[in-house]
Write a protein that holds these residues in place. Structure first.
Motif, PDB file in Angstrom:
ATOM      1  N   ARG A  48       0.835  -1.200   0.000  1.00  0.00           N
ATOM      2  CA  ARG A  48       0.000   0.000   0.000  1.00  0.00           C
ATOM      3  C   ARG A  48       0.866   1.245   0.000  1.00  0.00           C
ATOM      4  NH1 ARG A  48      -2.172   1.415   6.009  1.00  0.00           N
ATOM      5  NH2 ARG A  48      -1.920   3.466   5.170  1.00  0.00           N
ATOM      6  N   ALA A  49       0.262   2.348  -0.438  1.00  0.00           N
ATOM      7  CA  ALA A  49       0.934   3.647  -0.374  1.00  0.00           C
ATOM      8  C   ALA A  49      -0.113   4.734  -0.215  1.00  0.00           C
ATOM      9  CB  ALA A  49       1.754   3.913  -1.628  1.00  0.00           C
ATOM     10  N   VAL A  50       0.167   5.691   0.648  1.00  0.00           N
ATOM     11  CA  VAL A  50      -0.671   6.880   0.773  1.00  0.00           C
ATOM     12  C   VAL A  50      -0.299   7.799  -0.384  1.00  0.00           C
ATOM     13  CG1 VAL A  50      -1.179   8.905   2.177  1.00  0.00           C
ATOM     14  CG2 VAL A  50      -0.868   6.677   3.273  1.00  0.00           C
ATOM     15  N   VAL A  51      -1.301   8.216  -1.150  1.00  0.00           N
ATOM     16  CA  VAL A  51      -1.033   9.068  -2.307  1.00  0.00           C
ATOM     17  C   VAL A  51      -1.581  10.480  -2.135  1.00  0.00           C
ATOM     18  CG1 VAL A  51      -0.791   7.183  -3.955  1.00  0.00           C
ATOM     19  CG2 VAL A  51      -3.055   8.128  -3.496  1.00  0.00           C
ATOM     20  N   ALA A  52      -2.436  10.691  -1.123  1.00  0.00           N
ATOM     21  CA  ALA A  52      -2.974  12.031  -0.860  1.00  0.00           C
ATOM     22  C   ALA A  52      -3.534  12.073   0.544  1.00  0.00           C
ATOM     23  CB  ALA A  52      -4.059  12.388  -1.863  1.00  0.00           C
ATOM     24  N   THR A  53      -3.523  13.257   1.149  1.00  0.00           N
ATOM     25  CA  THR A  53      -4.098  13.471   2.475  1.00  0.00           C
ATOM     26  C   THR A  53      -4.834  14.798   2.460  1.00  0.00           C
ATOM     27  OG1 THR A  53      -2.311  12.232   3.522  1.00  0.00           O
ATOM     28  CG2 THR A  53      -3.581  13.689   4.947  1.00  0.00           C
ATOM     29  N   GLY A  54      -6.021  14.799   3.076  1.00  0.00           N
ATOM     30  CA  GLY A  54      -6.807  16.029   3.111  1.00  0.00           C
ATOM     31  C   GLY A  54      -8.217  15.758   3.597  1.00  0.00           C
TER      32      GLY A  54
END
Length: 81
Positions: free
Chosen positions: A49-55
């Motif tokens: 997995r990878a985090v690609v955006a936060t908001g």
């Protein structure tokens, strides 16, 4: 005052999409440089997995829908998860 917890869009590994395609999606949709797109693609490949955006949650849900449109597995999680 209640502060809304930030949310993240997470892309998950799958047995279907090739690594270069995942990198292409990250570059074309999120505007990542080739180096950053490849780094996140390798997180998906090696760690699952990878985090690609936060908001804000609504924005992250739009990103998830977009990733599904590209055929990638993606979910919204609380940013601290």
């Amino acid at each position: 005052t209640v502060i809304d917890t930030p949310w993240s869009t997470v892309v998950w590994s799958d047995p279907v999409n090739l690594m270069n395609y995942v990198s292409y999606v990250f570059r074309s949709y999120f505007g990542f440089s080739r180096q950053e797109a490849d780094r996140r693609m390798l997180l998906v490949h090696n760690e699952g997995r990878a985090v690609v955006a936060t908001g804000p949650r609504e924005e992250m849900e739009r990103h998830v829908e977009a990733m599904h449109g590209y055929g990638l597995l993606a979910t919204v999680v609380k940013a601290d998860s």
